[in-house]
Design an enzyme around this catalytic site. Structure first.
Site, PDB file in Angstrom:
ATOM      1  N   CYS A  75       0.857  -1.183   0.000  1.00 45.25           N
ATOM      2  CA  CYS A  75       0.000   0.000   0.000  1.00 45.25           C
ATOM      3  C   CYS A  75       0.890   1.228   0.000  1.00 45.25           C
ATOM      4  O   CYS A  75       1.730   1.392   0.896  1.00 45.25           O
ATOM      5  CB  CYS A  75      -0.915  -0.001   1.221  1.00 45.25           C
ATOM      6  SG  CYS A  75      -1.879   1.516   1.401  1.00 45.25           S
ATOM      7  N   CYS A 222      -4.992   6.739  -2.734  1.00 43.92           N
ATOM      8  CA  CYS A 222      -4.330   5.454  -2.981  1.00 43.92           C
ATOM      9  C   CYS A 222      -2.994   5.740  -3.652  1.00 43.92           C
ATOM     10  O   CYS A 222      -2.956   6.210  -4.793  1.00 43.92           O
ATOM     11  CB  CYS A 222      -5.197   4.559  -3.865  1.00 43.92           C
ATOM     12  SG  CYS A 222      -4.416   2.986  -4.309  1.00 43.92           S
TER      13      CYS A 222
END
EC number: 5.1.1.7
Length: 278
Positions: A75, A222
């Site tokens: 991530c 993101c």
């Protein structure tokens, strides 16, 4: 047994950080992560990140459980938060870390202005690396038609160690993420599901992005998605290699280097609070 935690966010993409340096396996289960991420009955977060001992001569290992209990490879916003968390744990002058992830070795570096720059490695473009069964003759997916939700979308697929499907639209605010996002995520052409980015080009150096994350749904930001989107924009001649990506939670600076072909992401990571899990 009580466990301490620290909550961080990167542009509103928020995580529960756990000091897991004493053992190689996460001290919480995916089921416990689901409970902790619940925004009504838990702490509330997009995921739980564990700082584990390094392997293969790295400084640390990163593991993450999404809010639905699934485990992504990596991530981008989370690794910036992890770098800040590690720096706080170590309390020394070190600013750069080699971190082992499911997407390979990722290298975040703390900057003097509080930002974190991350060497995200090179993007992967082969359909088999994403993975997807949607591919052109050269085994890549660039500006290819895909039917989703009764509509045809031109999509480009990129892996940053995790799968991304990017589509360019006229107005990102017009996209009903809650409706169309799951249909992209669970489309059968993506055997491991996918993250989906909707991109509006403002200029070759500035784009707006909204994202539906695999396992987390609509999020404010993101990092890997921003990286993948800039790559997709270069491949489709929509943007340059150094781009500001505006997300609902703020902006990231993304560069696809012409020197080493790596992606460099720069953005914030902020500590929110600390607490104890009873």
């Amino acid at each position: 047994m009580t466990k301490s935690f620290t909550k961080y966010h990167g542009l509103g993409n928020d995580f529960i950080l756990i000091d897991n340096r004493h053992q190689l396996q996460p001290i919480l289960t995916p089921e416990q992560a689901i409970e902790l991420c619940d925004r009504n009955f838990g702490i509330g977060a997009d995921g739980v990140i564990f700082a584990l001992p390094g392997v293969k001569q790295t400084d640390y290992t990163m593991r993450i459980f999404n809010s639905d209990g699934s485990e992504p490879e990596m991530c981008g916003n989370g690794i910036r938060c992890l770098a800040k968390f590690i720096a706080e744990l170590e309390n020394n002058n070190k600013t750069k870390y080699n971190i082992h992830t499911g997407a390979g070795i990722i290298v975040p570096e703390l900057q003097g202005d509080g930002q974190v720059t991350v060497d995200m490695g090179q993007p992967r473009l082969l359909a088999s690396e994403i993975p997807t069964t949607l591919a052109n003759a050269d085994d890549k997916v660039v500006d290819q038609l895909l039917e989703v939700g009764g509509k045809s979308w031109f999509v480009t697929c990129v892996s940053m160690g995790n799968p991304h499907c990017i589509t360019f639209v006229e107005d990102v605010t017009a996209i009903d993420l809650a409706k169309i996002g799951p249909k992209f995520e669970h489309n059968p052409v993506f055997p491991e599901r996918t993250n989906t980015e909707f991109i509006q080009v403002i200029s070759p150096k500035y784009v707006k992005m909204r994202v539906w994350e695999r396992g987390a749904g609509a999020t404010l930001a993101c990092g890997t998605g921003a990286c993948a989107s800039v790559v997709a924009g270069v491949l489709t001649q929509n943007n340059e290699r150094l781009v500001t990506v505006e997300l609902p939670g703020g902006c990231l600076e993304i560069e696809w280097s012409t020197i080493d072909q790596k992606i460099y992401m720069t953005g914030p990571a902020e500590k929110v609070f600390t607490g104890i899990i009873a």
